[in-house]
Write a protein that holds these residues in place. Structure first.
Motif, short mmCIF file in Angstrom:
data_model
loop_
_atom_site.label_atom_id
_atom_site.label_comp_id
_atom_site.label_asym_id
_atom_site.label_seq_id
_atom_site.Cartn_x
_atom_site.Cartn_y
_atom_site.Cartn_z
N UNK A 128 0.84 -1.20 0.00
CA UNK A 128 0.00 0.00 0.00
C UNK A 128 0.87 1.25 0.00
N UNK A 129 0.32 2.30 -0.55
CA UNK A 129 1.01 3.60 -0.51
C UNK A 129 0.77 4.36 0.77
N UNK A 130 -0.08 3.83 1.64
CA UNK A 130 -0.38 4.49 2.91
C UNK A 130 0.47 3.87 4.02
N UNK A 131 1.24 4.65 4.75
CA UNK A 131 2.05 4.10 5.84
C UNK A 131 1.19 3.38 6.87
N UNK A 132 1.64 2.21 7.28
CA UNK A 132 0.93 1.45 8.31
C UNK A 132 -0.29 0.70 7.80
N UNK A 133 -0.55 0.76 6.49
CA UNK A 133 -1.70 0.05 5.95
C UNK A 133 -1.26 -1.30 5.40
N UNK A 134 -1.94 -2.36 5.82
CA UNK A 134 -1.66 -3.71 5.36
C UNK A 134 -2.90 -4.27 4.66
N UNK A 135 -2.68 -4.97 3.58
CA UNK A 135 -3.79 -5.42 2.75
C UNK A 135 -3.54 -6.84 2.24
N UNK A 136 -4.61 -7.62 2.18
CA UNK A 136 -4.49 -8.96 1.63
C UNK A 136 -5.84 -9.39 1.05
N UNK A 137 -5.81 -10.44 0.25
CA UNK A 137 -7.04 -10.97 -0.33
C UNK A 137 -7.35 -12.34 0.26
N UNK A 138 -8.64 -12.68 0.27
CA UNK A 138 -9.10 -14.00 0.68
C UNK A 138 -10.16 -14.47 -0.33
N UNK A 139 -10.29 -15.79 -0.45
CA UNK A 139 -11.34 -16.36 -1.29
C UNK A 139 -12.51 -16.79 -0.40
N UNK A 140 -13.71 -16.42 -0.81
CA UNK A 140 -14.91 -16.81 -0.08
C UNK A 140 -15.91 -17.45 -1.04
N UNK A 141 -16.76 -18.35 -0.54
CA UNK A 141 -17.68 -19.06 -1.44
C UNK A 141 -18.74 -18.15 -2.02
N UNK A 142 -19.25 -18.55 -3.17
CA UNK A 142 -20.33 -17.81 -3.83
C UNK A 142 -21.68 -18.10 -3.18
N UNK A 143 -21.93 -19.38 -2.85
CA UNK A 143 -23.24 -19.77 -2.31
C UNK A 143 -23.62 -21.13 -2.85
N UNK A 144 -24.76 -21.21 -3.53
CA UNK A 144 -25.21 -22.46 -4.13
C UNK A 144 -24.69 -22.51 -5.57
N UNK A 145 -24.06 -23.64 -5.90
CA UNK A 145 -23.55 -23.84 -7.26
C UNK A 145 -24.47 -24.82 -7.99
N UNK A 146 -24.99 -24.39 -9.13
CA UNK A 146 -25.78 -25.25 -10.00
C UNK A 146 -24.89 -25.83 -11.08
#
Length: 488
Positions: A130-148
């Motif tokens: 990040x360009x902001x001091x002290x800011x930490x960022x990450x991604x996570x995967x989460x489910x969509x819901x019901x899969x047909x």
């Protein structure tokens, strides 16, 4: 029909479920056209009940850690291994595959399942700067819901594994619309999953026809992701209907895949792979090599070798056979009609072109391995996917001519080229309009960790399997936080 004809019901919330209207479809043995079983002809209400069960199970299943989900999927894999012979026998009977082909399909499905069970420990996100001091960022995967999930009958257990395991490891619950021509294998998989410890309602099966059962799955607003393998026409309808409600859609559709033979190719190897691409699984592959483009210098030599090879192939369902019947009477008649029409457009039948007349095969849905030459590239059979053991031959002047003809189609799923020249091979592979390009191989052969999908009318740009399948079945969330700066 007799009273003891087996019935194949739905699988909802961990148990067998009869269709609400007590409606059933006849499923015939493709080898001899005898009645094999009766299949639940599910209504929209049946589908809605399965969706409700999946919805109730979603909260609990999605709260399992990915590692735990992967462990349960690994238990399903173990169950598939223990019952591999039963799975193979079921596929052989329902689809008419020779036993070695059915066994090979089960092995492929198990590999697919093992790979995605392991994704429970690899459901990675990313750390971001990040360009902001002290800011930490990450991604996570989460489910969509019901899969047909909507699967075809050509490789039934492979198709089920292809879609079900990535959907489940991402935390979704599943409603699978089984192929009406391979219903028992889907029910058997549901029972194996339950025995392995998969919670009730996480995996459900609805049997029946595309209309109304498949349509009800596509139209229901509770279904967050639709994954479909099948015809381009149905895929377009799904994209339109589910797209209106912004559902996630993954489409793996048809193909009219080119197989190029250069003048420096090993002709015996080229014939081997061309035959497998065109005729294995009775030609019932979206990745079938149904257009063979051959340099003029070697056209006659290749053609004659391919005809000899095609005529040597044995039809039937025993272990000594090379290919079985197509899946149903309707498909057989459509293929024969396409061959007859090709004759009116100037096609010359070099071998095959009809159903076999031998008494042991006459009642089945068989098509002789068929090689046709003389058709223009614009002829219907040169452009239309027939989903059977039929291939057309086309002479080409050079590599540029081969590429132009290979790309002269609305489809763009797979392609293959046979040459000893690596420069030629890579030039073609980089430029052919296809999602998969193979060199000195067949037009098929995806593996669990390799993305599969096509351009144009062959799909909508998604890729399954491989890690790319996780993008179909999960949402990506970015999480950021700012640390306090006044601690020191």
């Amino acid at each position: 029909m007799t009273n003891n004809t087996p019935r194949v019901p739905n699988w909802v919330n961990g148990c067998e479920s009869l269709p609400e209207n007590d409606a059933w479809l006849d499923k015939f043995n493709p080898h001899n056209s005898e009645l094999l079983c009766r299949v639940a002809d599910s209504s929209a209400a049946d589908v809605q009940g399965a969706i409700a069960a999946a919805g109730e199970a979603f909260l609990t299943w999605s709260e399992f850690t990915p590692v735990r989900r992967g462990q349960i999927l690994a238990e399903i894999v173990a169950g598939m291994k223990r019952r591999a012979d039963e799975l193979g026998e079921c596929i052989a009977v329902e689809t008419g595959k020779p036993p070695q082909d059915a066994k090979g399909e089960v092995g492929g499905a198990i590999l697919q399942a093992e790979y995605f069970a392991g994704e429970g420990m690899r459901l990675y996100g990313r750390s971001l700067t990040s360009g902001t001091p002290g800011k930490y960022s990450h991604t996570v995967r989460q489910p969509r819901g019901i899969a047909g999930l909507i699967v075809p009958a050509n490789t039934p257990i492979a198709n089920i594994a292809w879609k079900t395991f990535p959907a489940l490891v991402c935390g979704n619950t599943v409603v699978l619309k089984a192929a009406e021509d391979s219903p028992q294998i889907a029910l058997l998989f549901g029972k194996i999953a339950k025995e392995a410890g998969l919670p009730d309602g996480v995996f459900n099966v609805v049997q029946g026809r595309g209309q109304p059962a498949g349509a009800a799955l596509v139209e229901d607003p509770r279904v967050a992701v639709i994954s479909f393998t099948g015809s381009t026409g149905v895929g377009r309808w799904i994209a339109e209907v589910a797209g209106k409600r912004l559902a996630r859609i993954s489409l793996e559709l048809g193909g009219k895949n080119p197989f190029v033979v250069c003048d420096d190719a090993d002709l015996d190897q080229a014939v081997h792979w061309a035959s497998l691409s065109a005729f294995s699984n009775a030609g019932q592959r979206c990745a079938a090599g149904s257009r063979i483009l051959v340099f003029r210098e070697v056209y006659e030599a290749f053609r004659d070798k391919l005809v000899v090879k095609a005529q040597s192939l044995k039809l039937g369902v025993s272990a000594s056979c090379d290919l079985g019947p197509v899946i149903n009477k309707r498909q057989q008649q459509a293929i024969l009609a396409a061959i007859d029409y090709a004759k009116t457009e100037g096609g010359r039948i070099l071998c095959g072109g009809a159903a076999p007349s031998s008494p042991e095969l006459a009642n089945g849905y068989y098509i002789q391995p068929t090689v046709i030459e003389g058709l223009q590239p614009s002829a219907e059979l040169s452009c239309k996917e027939v989903f059977g053991p039929v291939v057309t031959l086309h002479p080409v002047d050079d590599l540029a001519d081969a590429l132009a003809l290979a790309n002269a189609t609305e489809y763009g799923l797979t392609a293959a080229i046979h040459t000893r020249n690596v420069d030629r091979a890579m030039w073609f592979a980089q430029r052919v309009r296809a999602g998969v390009a193979n060199i000195n191989l067949g037009t098929f052969g995806s593996e669990p960790h390799m993305p599969f999908g096509g351009f144009g009318a062959s799909g909508n740009g998604t890729r399954e399997p491989g890690v790319e399948a996780l993008d179909v079945y999960s949402e990506l969330k970015n999480i950021s936080f700012l640390t306090r700066s006044n601690l020191i």
